[in-house]
Design an enzyme around this catalytic site. Sequence first.
Site, PDB file in Angstrom:
ATOM      1  NE  ARG A 111     -15.846  -4.342 -47.050  1.00 19.13           N
ATOM      2  CZ  ARG A 111     -15.138  -3.902 -47.875  1.00 19.13           C
ATOM      3  NH1 ARG A 111     -15.096  -3.920 -48.980  1.00 19.13           N
ATOM      4  NH2 ARG A 111     -13.972  -3.268 -47.371  1.00 19.13           N
ATOM      5  CB  SER A 122      -0.713   0.018   1.124  1.00 22.06           C
ATOM      6  OG  SER A 122      -1.635   1.204   1.380  1.00 22.06           O
TER       7      SER A 122
END
Length: 505
Positions: A336, A296
């Site tokens: 497409r 930490s």
Amino acid sequence: MISRETGGDAGVQGDFGLLSPVSASPLVAALTGDRAVLAAVLRVEAAWAAVLERAALAPAGSAAVVAAAAEVGRYDVADLAVRAQGGANPVIPLLADLRGQVTALDTAGIGAAKAVHTSLTSQDVLDSALMLLSREAVRGLLTELKATTAALAALAEQHADTLCVGRSLTQHSLPFSFGLKAAQWFHGLAAAARRLEALEFPVQTGGAAGTLAAGTVLTSGSRLSALDLSDRLASELGLAAVPAPWHTNRLAVTSLGDALASVTDAAGKIAADVLFLSRPEVAELAEPRAAGRGGSSAMPQKQNPVLSVLIRSAALQAPGQAAQLHLAAANFNDERPDGAWHSEWPALRQLLRLGLGAAVLLRELAEGLQVFPGAMRRNLDLSGPLLLSEAVTAAVAPLLAGNVEGRNSADGKQRLQAVVDETLRVPAADQAPTYRRLLRAAVPPELLSDARLEELLDPANYLGQAAEISRRILAAYPEYGVSVTDTVAGSPTAPTPELNGASRG
């Protein structure tokens, strides 16, 4: 001075994964980074040139020239990415550079540039390239998964008789075994891995509108058809041949995405369990320690379970990426699409990255997981004999009903439930002796001896088919499990006794 990154994904302003620590690894970068994408695209173009030359549809010797030009180091990835905005995909600017490289290398003047991209469209190349990239990434992912499932299988066998408490809706439910928990982890991961392993990665060669019109013109004087060339490209690349182009049928992509999300789902379940079971007040498991990991920035005493944290972060992100693939697939309009295809690429790559990153971390977690049977027994004993109230009811209710004329089994259940209810009114620390006392008072010794009562209140006697369930799970996926007796002590897939047999609490 800021210098351009060499051998990596990006230039001065590149993305190195600072905000994506779960996938910030050399393996993930090598398999899914921009250089890997570029290499896959170039490989498709080189393979197509080889197919055309062998079919006598490109000048002799052109394939070698294209292959030489298809070296990743010849191209500026960052520059290509910026120029891709001009055509909405990276293949278009790359083709201009590739043709320039081929022309420069064609010192014999054979016209090798004629073999570059002839009759293909950019979607053919990029779809095929992403299937290549995905195949290699999945291979790497499966390597990690198989090592992880081997470690989980070893845990399941080693802890087949290690008692712990089962939990349902956050509460203690019934006696359980840690071996079965590990087997269930194995089950989820092995099933997901098998699904991933069954995937096919198809080639794409539809031409400009999915009709192979240009390919048909190209092969008009040949004994081969445009579809034959497609099959040959698949063989050249090691991809699956397809009956038809799949420009707007995206099942190959969504199936891959779903399989990857299944992997992160299974990994996330394991991580969630480890996160809970490694809490200090539970302390049944602990992640493997490594220098500099889990600390930490403010609290020196903390040892954060960061492997599980990162794995869970991947599991929380992956479903959204898979959903994006389905959203795109449902919007592949016309022959497409206009944007749906483009939205697919980053989602697919992010899924590959999350899956790979999580798998690498999960392997380390599984191979080094610390198991504390003593703490498991301590937590099991918190509920004491109340945890066996289901077993007691099943065995004793009929005895109580048979002892009183006119009563049935339901009456016996009600009497035993009353014992439980009264027990729950006292403080938790007093519940175990209270339940024993009230239960003994409610059930005459002539109906249930003290010895038989103690048998009913022993959690080891109420595991049901836990051992057989574990055995059946492991037997169902033999390719993903390694027996403890078959592993070498101290090997990566054999959890060490001091880590997995230690007692805490």
